[in-house]
Design a protein around this motif. Structure first.
Motif, short mmCIF file in Angstrom:
data_model
loop_
_atom_site.label_atom_id
_atom_site.label_comp_id
_atom_site.label_asym_id
_atom_site.label_seq_id
_atom_site.Cartn_x
_atom_site.Cartn_y
_atom_site.Cartn_z
N LEU A 32 10.20 -10.78 -7.53
CA LEU A 32 11.62 -11.10 -7.41
C LEU A 32 12.38 -10.66 -8.66
N LEU A 33 11.81 -10.94 -9.82
CA LEU A 33 12.44 -10.47 -11.06
C LEU A 33 12.52 -8.95 -11.08
N ASP A 34 11.49 -8.30 -10.60
CA ASP A 34 11.50 -6.85 -10.54
C ASP A 34 12.64 -6.34 -9.65
N LEU A 35 12.92 -7.07 -8.55
CA LEU A 35 14.04 -6.71 -7.69
C LEU A 35 15.36 -6.84 -8.43
N TRP A 36 15.55 -7.94 -9.14
CA TRP A 36 16.81 -8.15 -9.88
C TRP A 36 17.05 -7.01 -10.88
N ILE A 37 16.01 -6.67 -11.60
CA ILE A 37 16.14 -5.62 -12.62
C ILE A 37 16.37 -4.27 -11.96
N ALA A 38 15.65 -4.01 -10.88
CA ALA A 38 15.82 -2.73 -10.16
C ALA A 38 17.25 -2.61 -9.63
N ALA A 39 17.80 -3.72 -9.14
CA ALA A 39 19.16 -3.69 -8.59
C ALA A 39 20.19 -3.39 -9.67
N LEU A 40 20.08 -4.05 -10.82
CA LEU A 40 21.03 -3.81 -11.90
C LEU A 40 20.90 -2.38 -12.44
N ASN A 41 19.67 -1.89 -12.54
CA ASN A 41 19.47 -0.52 -12.99
C ASN A 41 20.00 0.48 -11.96
N HIS A 42 19.85 0.14 -10.69
CA HIS A 42 20.36 1.02 -9.64
C HIS A 42 21.88 1.09 -9.67
N LEU A 43 22.52 -0.07 -9.87
CA LEU A 43 23.98 -0.10 -9.94
C LEU A 43 24.48 0.67 -11.16
N ASN A 44 23.89 0.38 -12.31
CA ASN A 44 24.15 1.13 -13.55
C ASN A 44 25.63 1.43 -13.74
N GLN A 45 26.44 0.37 -13.68
CA GLN A 45 27.87 0.56 -13.88
C GLN A 45 28.43 -0.61 -14.69
N ARG A 108 27.20 1.19 -3.70
CA ARG A 108 26.04 1.63 -4.49
C ARG A 108 24.77 0.90 -4.07
N LEU A 109 24.90 -0.36 -3.73
CA LEU A 109 23.72 -1.12 -3.31
C LEU A 109 23.12 -0.58 -2.01
N SER A 110 23.92 0.08 -1.21
CA SER A 110 23.44 0.57 0.08
C SER A 110 22.29 1.55 -0.08
N GLY A 111 22.16 2.14 -1.25
CA GLY A 111 21.07 3.09 -1.47
C GLY A 111 19.85 2.48 -2.13
N LEU A 112 19.86 1.17 -2.35
CA LEU A 112 18.75 0.49 -3.02
C LEU A 112 17.59 0.25 -2.05
N SER A 113 16.38 0.53 -2.50
CA SER A 113 15.18 0.25 -1.72
C SER A 113 14.19 -0.52 -2.59
N HIS A 114 13.67 -1.63 -2.06
CA HIS A 114 12.70 -2.44 -2.82
C HIS A 114 11.99 -3.37 -1.82
N PRO A 115 10.69 -3.57 -1.97
CA PRO A 115 9.95 -4.40 -1.00
C PRO A 115 10.38 -5.86 -0.98
N ALA A 116 11.00 -6.35 -2.07
CA ALA A 116 11.38 -7.76 -2.12
C ALA A 116 12.76 -8.03 -1.53
N LEU A 117 13.44 -6.99 -1.02
CA LEU A 117 14.78 -7.19 -0.46
C LEU A 117 14.77 -8.06 0.79
N GLU A 118 13.71 -7.98 1.57
CA GLU A 118 13.61 -8.81 2.78
C GLU A 118 12.98 -10.14 2.37
N ARG A 119 13.85 -11.12 2.09
CA ARG A 119 13.41 -12.39 1.54
C ARG A 119 13.48 -13.50 2.60
N ASN A 120 12.61 -14.47 2.44
CA ASN A 120 12.71 -15.70 3.24
C ASN A 120 13.59 -16.65 2.44
N PHE A 121 14.88 -16.64 2.76
CA PHE A 121 15.87 -17.12 1.82
C PHE A 121 16.93 -17.95 2.53
N ASP A 122 17.12 -19.19 2.09
CA ASP A 122 18.06 -20.07 2.76
C ASP A 122 19.51 -19.62 2.65
#
Length: 336
Positions: A32-45, A108-122
């Motif tokens: 999950l932390l890896d997803l957060w970091i990947a998302a911010l790096n992907h946005l890079n703005q 920009r997020l529309s181009g993000l790919s990561h295995p943790a994006l599909e979460r079991n999340f309330d």
């Protein structure tokens, strides 16, 4: 120290600049932390914080707590300004800029790919109605419970014909008034950026702008104008499909219902954490108000904001049919 749900956050001031040191809860999954970091790096703005590397070049590190448990730690840049919720002289025209900035982030997020994006999340609005039904009985006041119950009845009527047709993709998922950082002195564009990537995941794309609308309306006398203005700005950058527009208002209301229901449930286990319920009171007040606004009026104004011809849409049903279906759900003794 700054408030947080899954992390403890500390502002670090140094000659090199200001940063936020984030110490994760001991049981937070590394993926999950890896997803957060990947998302911010992907946005890079400039609209979002930038991840800071450790001395050995890694994106995060590990520390031991006083109890001997291991915690993941990471750091991001500080966005200078104040949360939107703290601004006493908020202007409606700012909301159009907020909508545009959110659309830029979403595109920009529309181009993000990561295995943790599909979460079991309330907090995923795809399960929002189920989450509310599960937890809203924890709300102490029976009158407040009825607000959630009746709102959910109306939401279900609209979403039943739309939910299987809404686009799904990565969304920030928490563009609320605590996470928008603004600089009120900058009249040309006071929107500094959006923080807190913790709720990112796959979800209904239309939910991104719906969530922003829901929270931005809190405490505002001109609630519908606020939502309309955000939608206008968002649509100018990332056009909202006409067929999805009827879902926007219902998802804004659904997010507020989830927020109230989850707060009531979470506070049972962590009664000292005031952050968990910071939105509940204003959200209930807003939901009461929104129940009195005809859906046809809302849809007409949102369509106008997007430049669509103002016309009745079958996704909304505030006619006798809607009344009868609500009565089946609510029963004769439930009213507001």
């Amino acid at each position: 120290e700054l408030v947080g749900e899954l992390e403890r956050n500390f502002r670090i001031q140094s000659e090199a600049g200001d940063f936020v040191l984030k110490v994760c809860r001991y049981d937070l999954e590394q993926e999950l932390l890896d997803l957060w970091i990947a998302a911010l790096n992907h946005l890079n703005q400039n609209l979002v914080p930038k991840v800071q590397a450790t001395k050995d070049g890694r994106a995060w590190g590990k520390v031991l707590g006083d109890d001997g448990r291991e915690h993941l730690v990471w750091m991001v840049s500080w966005l200078d300004g104040i949360p939107l919720v703290e601004c006493s002289n908020r202007q409606v025209k700012w909301m159009e800029m907020l909508g545009k900035e959110l659309a830029e982030i979403q595109k920009r997020l529309s181009g993000l790919s990561h295995p943790a994006l599909e979460r079991n999340f309330d907090w995923d609005l795809r399960v929002g109605e189920e989450v509310c039904q599960k937890h809203y009985s924890e709300i102490p006041s029976a009158k407040d419970q009825r607000v959630i119950h009746e709102t959910l009845a109306g939401i279900g009527v609209v979403l039943d014909g739309l939910r299987n047709h809404l686009r799904i993709g990565p969304i920030h998922g928490d563009a609320n008034d605590h996470n928008w950082i603004i600089s009120p002195g900058n009249q040309s564009n006071p929107i500094v950026g959006l923080i807190d990537i913790g709720d990112i995941g796959n979800g209904w794309v239309i939910g991104e702008v719906a969530i922003a609308c829901g929270y931005a309306m809190l405490g505002q006398k001109n609630s519908l104008e606020v939502a309309e203005t955000i939608v206008r700005g968002y649509h100018a950058i990332d056009p909202i499909p006409e067929a999805e527009l009827p879902a926007l208002w219902e998802l804004a209301r659904l997010r507020l219902c989830v927020s109230v229901s989850m707060a009531a449930w979470q506070q049972k286990f962590d009664p000292e954490n005031k952050y968990l319920s910071v939105t509940a009171g204003p959200a209930l007040e807003l939901l009461r108000k929104l129940l009195r606004i005809p859906c046809t009026e809302v849809l007409a104004r949102l369509r106008n904001a997007c430049g669509y011809a103002t016309a009745r849409n079958s996704g909304f049903d505030d006619s006798q049919s809607l009344y009868e279906r609500r009565q089946k759900v609510l029963g004769p003794n439930l009213s507001l």
